[in-house]
Design a protein around this motif. Structure first.
Motif, mmCIF file in Angstrom:
data_model
loop_
_atom_site.group_PDB
_atom_site.id
_atom_site.type_symbol
_atom_site.label_atom_id
_atom_site.label_comp_id
_atom_site.label_asym_id
_atom_site.label_seq_id
_atom_site.Cartn_x
_atom_site.Cartn_y
_atom_site.Cartn_z
ATOM 1 N N MET A 1 0.837 -1.179 0.000
ATOM 2 C CA MET A 1 0.000 0.000 0.000
ATOM 3 C C MET A 1 0.884 1.245 0.000
ATOM 4 O O MET A 1 1.804 1.356 0.803
ATOM 5 N N SER A 2 0.628 2.176 -0.890
ATOM 6 C CA SER A 2 1.460 3.367 -0.986
ATOM 7 C C SER A 2 0.932 4.469 -0.069
ATOM 8 O O SER A 2 -0.228 4.466 0.334
ATOM 9 N N ALA A 3 1.801 5.399 0.240
ATOM 10 C CA ALA A 3 1.449 6.501 1.133
ATOM 11 C C ALA A 3 0.547 7.507 0.423
ATOM 12 O O ALA A 3 0.630 7.686 -0.790
ATOM 13 N N GLN A 4 -0.309 8.148 1.194
ATOM 14 C CA GLN A 4 -1.090 9.271 0.687
ATOM 15 C C GLN A 4 -0.137 10.452 0.597
ATOM 16 O O GLN A 4 0.608 10.728 1.543
ATOM 17 N N THR A 5 -0.124 11.148 -0.525
ATOM 18 C CA THR A 5 0.780 12.283 -0.703
ATOM 19 C C THR A 5 0.008 13.590 -0.688
ATOM 20 O O THR A 5 -0.998 13.734 -1.381
ATOM 21 N N ILE A 6 0.489 14.525 0.103
ATOM 22 C CA ILE A 6 -0.075 15.871 0.184
ATOM 23 C C ILE A 6 1.007 16.841 -0.271
ATOM 24 O O ILE A 6 2.137 16.785 0.218
ATOM 25 N N LEU A 7 0.669 17.716 -1.213
ATOM 26 C CA LEU A 7 1.593 18.780 -1.615
ATOM 27 C C LEU A 7 1.225 20.029 -0.834
ATOM 28 O O LEU A 7 0.084 20.487 -0.877
ATOM 29 N N PHE A 8 2.183 20.569 -0.103
ATOM 30 C CA PHE A 8 1.962 21.801 0.652
ATOM 31 C C PHE A 8 2.719 22.921 -0.039
ATOM 32 O O PHE A 8 3.948 22.905 -0.097
ATOM 33 N N GLU A 9 1.980 23.883 -0.578
ATOM 34 C CA GLU A 9 2.602 25.002 -1.281
ATOM 35 C C GLU A 9 3.041 26.058 -0.272
ATOM 36 O O GLU A 9 2.223 26.655 0.415
ATOM 37 N N LEU A 10 4.334 26.267 -0.210
ATOM 38 C CA LEU A 10 4.936 27.193 0.744
ATOM 39 C C LEU A 10 4.909 28.608 0.176
ATOM 40 O O LEU A 10 5.472 28.871 -0.876
ATOM 41 N N ASP A 11 4.245 29.524 0.889
ATOM 42 C CA ASP A 11 4.130 30.916 0.425
ATOM 43 C C ASP A 11 5.012 31.862 1.227
ATOM 44 O O ASP A 11 4.847 33.062 1.199
ATOM 45 N N ARG A 12 5.953 31.282 1.963
ATOM 46 C CA ARG A 12 6.900 32.069 2.769
ATOM 47 C C ARG A 12 8.227 31.335 2.798
ATOM 48 O O ARG A 12 8.370 30.302 2.166
ATOM 49 N N GLU A 13 9.187 31.826 3.551
ATOM 50 C CA GLU A 13 10.521 31.210 3.579
ATOM 51 C C GLU A 13 10.496 29.809 4.185
ATOM 52 O O GLU A 13 11.188 28.896 3.719
ATOM 53 N N HIS A 14 9.704 29.636 5.259
ATOM 54 C CA HIS A 14 9.647 28.335 5.931
ATOM 55 C C HIS A 14 8.311 28.179 6.651
ATOM 56 O O HIS A 14 7.555 29.138 6.798
ATOM 57 N N VAL A 15 8.031 26.958 7.088
ATOM 58 C CA VAL A 15 6.870 26.672 7.930
ATOM 59 C C VAL A 15 7.348 25.752 9.054
ATOM 60 O O VAL A 15 8.198 24.889 8.836
ATOM 61 N N LYS A 16 6.845 25.963 10.250
ATOM 62 C CA LYS A 16 7.239 25.128 11.380
ATOM 63 C C LYS A 16 6.518 23.785 11.289
ATOM 64 O O LYS A 16 5.369 23.708 10.861
ATOM 65 N N LEU A 17 7.199 22.742 11.719
ATOM 66 C CA LEU A 17 6.687 21.381 11.599
ATOM 67 C C LEU A 17 5.315 21.208 12.247
ATOM 68 O O LEU A 17 4.398 20.664 11.630
ATOM 69 N N ASP A 18 5.142 21.665 13.479
ATOM 70 C CA ASP A 18 3.848 21.501 14.142
ATOM 71 C C ASP A 18 2.739 22.227 13.391
ATOM 72 O O ASP A 18 1.623 21.728 13.263
ATOM 73 N N ASN A 19 3.054 23.384 12.834
ATOM 74 C CA ASN A 19 2.074 24.149 12.060
ATOM 75 C C ASN A 19 1.750 23.446 10.739
ATOM 76 O O ASN A 19 0.601 23.433 10.305
ATOM 77 N N LEU A 20 2.750 22.866 10.098
ATOM 78 C CA LEU A 20 2.532 22.127 8.857
ATOM 79 C C LEU A 20 1.550 20.980 9.081
ATOM 80 O O LEU A 20 0.636 20.769 8.275
ATOM 81 N N LEU A 21 1.708 20.262 10.168
ATOM 82 C CA LEU A 21 0.814 19.143 10.465
ATOM 83 C C LEU A 21 -0.621 19.629 10.648
ATOM 84 O O LEU A 21 -1.569 18.969 10.233
ATOM 85 N N LYS A 22 -0.782 20.817 11.245
ATOM 86 C CA LYS A 22 -2.114 21.406 11.413
ATOM 87 C C LYS A 22 -2.665 21.889 10.072
ATOM 88 O O LYS A 22 -3.810 21.585 9.715
ATOM 89 N N LEU A 23 -1.867 22.615 9.314
ATOM 90 C CA LEU A 23 -2.328 23.193 8.044
ATOM 91 C C LEU A 23 -2.709 22.143 6.999
ATOM 92 O O LEU A 23 -3.551 22.400 6.149
#
Length: 76
Positions: free
Chosen positions: A1-23
């Motif tokens: 079974m393959s992983a579900q892939t989510i593309l997160f488009e970054l609109d700034r220099e970086h995103v914090k890991l905990d925030n990425l998981l929420k977003l």
């Protein structure tokens, strides 16, 4: 079974890991994201990650269970 892939488009220099998981909907809140990271269930670029607020930049890949989150520039 393959992983579900989510593309997160970054609109700034970086995103914090905990925030990425929420977003991306992996967690309901940043606090839940911090607990998930603390549990040892999260990897960044294939390595276990314990820093809850690690700064992620375009090109990095986060895995949580069967979910893969690819951080990409907003342009693709």
């Amino acid at each position: 079974m393959s992983a579900q892939t989510i593309l997160f488009e970054l609109d700034r220099e970086h995103v914090k890991l905990d925030n990425l998981l929420k977003l991306t909907g992996v967690c309901d809140s940043g606090g839940a994201g911090k607990h998930l990271v603390a549990s040892g269930a999260v990897t960044v670029d294939g390595e276990p990650e314990s820093r809850k607020t690690r700064k992620l930049r375009a090109g990095q890949v986060v895995r949580v269970g069967g979910i893969e989150i690819r951080v990409v520039d907003i342009g693709g």
